[in-house]
Write a protein that holds these residues in place. Structure first.
Motif, PDB file in Angstrom:
ATOM      1  N   UNK A 177      -6.205  -0.570   2.885  1.00 59.52           N
ATOM      2  CA  UNK A 177      -4.909  -0.261   2.442  1.00 59.52           C
ATOM      3  C   UNK A 177      -4.133  -0.578   3.423  1.00 59.52           C
ATOM      4  N   UNK A 178      -2.861  -1.253   3.148  1.00 61.50           N
ATOM      5  CA  UNK A 178      -1.822  -1.732   3.969  1.00 61.50           C
ATOM      6  C   UNK A 178      -1.458  -0.594   4.734  1.00 61.50           C
ATOM      7  N   UNK A 179      -1.388  -0.728   5.938  1.00 66.27           N
ATOM      8  CA  UNK A 179      -0.791   0.180   7.124  1.00 66.27           C
ATOM      9  C   UNK A 179       0.800   0.409   6.677  1.00 66.27           C
ATOM     10  N   UNK A 180       1.515  -0.714   6.220  1.00 66.10           N
ATOM     11  CA  UNK A 180       2.887  -0.719   6.028  1.00 66.10           C
ATOM     12  C   UNK A 180       3.002   0.373   4.768  1.00 66.10           C
ATOM     13  N   UNK A 181       2.144   0.412   3.755  1.00 66.98           N
ATOM     14  CA  UNK A 181       2.440   1.334   2.485  1.00 66.98           C
ATOM     15  C   UNK A 181       2.089   2.532   3.090  1.00 66.98           C
ATOM     16  N   UNK A 182       0.921   2.744   3.838  1.00 75.01           N
ATOM     17  CA  UNK A 182       0.745   4.011   4.483  1.00 75.01           C
ATOM     18  C   UNK A 182       2.018   4.815   5.399  1.00 75.01           C
ATOM     19  N   UNK A 183       2.557   3.985   6.083  1.00 77.35           N
ATOM     20  CA  UNK A 183       3.595   4.355   6.809  1.00 77.35           C
ATOM     21  C   UNK A 183       5.199   4.482   6.103  1.00 77.35           C
ATOM     22  N   UNK A 184       5.050   4.151   4.749  1.00 81.98           N
ATOM     23  CA  UNK A 184       6.324   4.411   3.889  1.00 81.98           C
ATOM     24  C   UNK A 184       6.001   5.743   3.021  1.00 81.98           C
ATOM     25  N   UNK A 185       4.803   6.188   3.121  1.00 83.36           N
ATOM     26  CA  UNK A 185       4.722   7.513   2.383  1.00 83.36           C
ATOM     27  C   UNK A 185       5.074   8.656   3.036  1.00 83.36           C
ATOM     28  N   UNK A 186       5.617   9.607   2.228  1.00 81.85           N
ATOM     29  CA  UNK A 186       6.138  10.936   2.957  1.00 81.85           C
ATOM     30  C   UNK A 186       5.059  11.371   3.555  1.00 81.85           C
ATOM     31  N   UNK A 187       5.420  12.093   4.689  1.00 79.77           N
ATOM     32  CA  UNK A 187       4.475  12.619   5.787  1.00 79.77           C
ATOM     33  C   UNK A 187       3.412  13.792   4.839  1.00 79.77           C
ATOM     34  N   UNK A 188       3.720  14.286   4.010  1.00 80.59           N
ATOM     35  CA  UNK A 188       3.030  15.310   3.191  1.00 80.59           C
ATOM     36  C   UNK A 188       1.899  14.711   2.419  1.00 80.59           C
ATOM     37  N   UNK A 189       2.158  13.105   2.158  1.00 76.32           N
ATOM     38  CA  UNK A 189       1.206  12.499   1.270  1.00 76.32           C
ATOM     39  C   UNK A 189       0.179  11.452   2.123  1.00 76.32           C
ATOM     40  N   UNK A 190      -0.683  11.183   1.457  1.00 79.47           N
ATOM     41  CA  UNK A 190      -1.754  10.346   2.218  1.00 79.47           C
ATOM     42  C   UNK A 190      -2.404   9.394   1.093  1.00 79.47           C
ATOM     43  N   UNK A 191      -2.546   8.204   1.397  1.00 78.63           N
ATOM     44  CA  UNK A 191      -2.939   7.212   0.180  1.00 78.63           C
ATOM     45  C   UNK A 191      -4.450   6.767   0.757  1.00 78.63           C
ATOM     46  N   UNK A 192      -5.261   6.493  -0.118  1.00 78.51           N
ATOM     47  CA  UNK A 192      -6.727   6.184   0.420  1.00 78.51           C
ATOM     48  C   UNK A 192      -7.650   5.702  -0.899  1.00 78.51           C
ATOM     49  N   UNK A 193      -8.920   5.101  -0.609  1.00 77.53           N
ATOM     50  CA  UNK A 193      -9.788   4.918  -1.591  1.00 77.53           C
ATOM     51  C   UNK A 193     -10.206   6.037  -2.328  1.00 77.53           C
ATOM     52  N   UNK A 194     -10.589   5.983  -3.602  1.00 75.49           N
ATOM     53  CA  UNK A 194     -11.120   6.968  -4.393  1.00 75.49           C
ATOM     54  C   UNK A 194     -12.258   7.547  -3.634  1.00 75.49           C
ATOM     55  N   UNK A 195     -12.460   8.641  -3.919  1.00 77.93           N
ATOM     56  CA  UNK A 195     -13.802   9.525  -3.063  1.00 77.93           C
ATOM     57  C   UNK A 195     -14.428  10.208  -4.054  1.00 77.93           C
ATOM     58  N   UNK A 196     -15.859  10.315  -3.608  1.00 74.80           N
ATOM     59  CA  UNK A 196     -16.952  10.634  -4.682  1.00 74.80           C
ATOM     60  C   UNK A 196     -16.672  12.147  -5.263  1.00 74.80           C
ATOM     61  N   UNK A 197     -15.808  12.870  -4.606  1.00 75.13           N
ATOM     62  CA  UNK A 197     -15.544  14.239  -4.855  1.00 75.13           C
ATOM     63  C   UNK A 197     -14.030  14.410  -5.530  1.00 75.13           C
ATOM     64  N   UNK A 198     -13.416  13.286  -5.990  1.00 77.48           N
ATOM     65  CA  UNK A 198     -12.047  13.354  -6.352  1.00 77.48           C
ATOM     66  C   UNK A 198     -12.082  13.811  -7.970  1.00 77.48           C
ATOM     67  N   UNK A 199     -13.138  13.909  -8.542  1.00 76.90           N
ATOM     68  CA  UNK A 199     -12.917  14.759  -9.696  1.00 76.90           C
ATOM     69  C   UNK A 199     -12.602  16.148  -9.467  1.00 76.90           C
ATOM     70  N   UNK A 200     -12.861  16.632  -8.698  1.00 77.90           N
ATOM     71  CA  UNK A 200     -12.372  18.073  -8.404  1.00 77.90           C
ATOM     72  C   UNK A 200     -11.066  17.932  -8.022  1.00 77.90           C
ATOM     73  N   UNK A 201     -10.494  17.076  -7.493  1.00 76.16           N
ATOM     74  CA  UNK A 201      -8.853  16.766  -6.969  1.00 76.16           C
ATOM     75  C   UNK A 201      -8.101  16.505  -8.077  1.00 76.16           C
TER      76      UNK A 201
END
Length: 185
Positions: free
Chosen positions: A20-44
């Protein structure tokens, strides 16, 4: 490394967060985080956010996890990303790109973007743009000669702002409805 980043390192992710692009990560609001789907994301709330696109049938957590594992078993093919609200640990946006390997263009590959969804309460904050940027970067860094997507006519201006251009037409033929039964994998 932040406490949140440390906790993410313990997640079972579908692919490496380094894609995941570090530029995209840097452009998100600090309260947000972008990442790959996780095996526990059903619960999220993964399926809840997808419901902004269409009617979503909840298959249950076990079937959801089986789909996650089936996607993981097709290495270097599926790249679903999620945006997480750090304070609630809930998904607020998502999208996927899958890589199609072809015989054309010298055994080239095409990235197909699918299922861009942003929670109704988070729309208008450029999260869709950040998801598209992240997925396009994954596609291009995977060697794809093009990245494509389908959208409704009303979404064409948004995707043009993301750098896409209208080309050709989409056709669809839906299979006849069958009784609810899990797909054969």
């Amino acid at each position: 490394m932040s406490l949140y980043a440390l906790s993410n390192s313990s997640l079972d992710l579908l692919f490496s967060v380094d894609l995941i692009s570090s530029e995209v990560k840097a452009q998100l609001h600090p309260d947000l985080h972008i990442r790959p789907l996780a095996s526990t994301d059903y619960r999220r709330g993964h399926l809840d956010v997808l419901s902004v696109l269409t009617v979503v049938t909840d298959p249950g957590e076990a079937a959801w996890a089986a789909q996650f594992n089936a996607m993981r078993s097709a290495a270097s093919t599926y790249y679903p990303v999620v945006i997480i609200d750090k304070s609630s640990d809930r998904i607020v946006g998502m999208g996927s790109v899958f890589i199609e390997r072809k015989f054309l263009r010298g055994l080239g590959s095409v990235g197909h973007i699918e299922d861009i969804a942003v929670d109704k309460n988070q729309q208008g904050k450029k999260l869709g743009l950040r998801i598209i940027q992240a997925l396009t970067c994954i596609s291009e860094n995977s060697g794809c000669y093009k990245t494509i997507l389908n959208c409704s006519d009303s979404n064409i201006p948004f995707y043009q702002k993301c750098g896409f251009q209208q080309k050709e037409n989409e056709m669809a033929k839906y299979a006849p409805e069958r009784p609810n039964s899990p797909p054969h994998l």
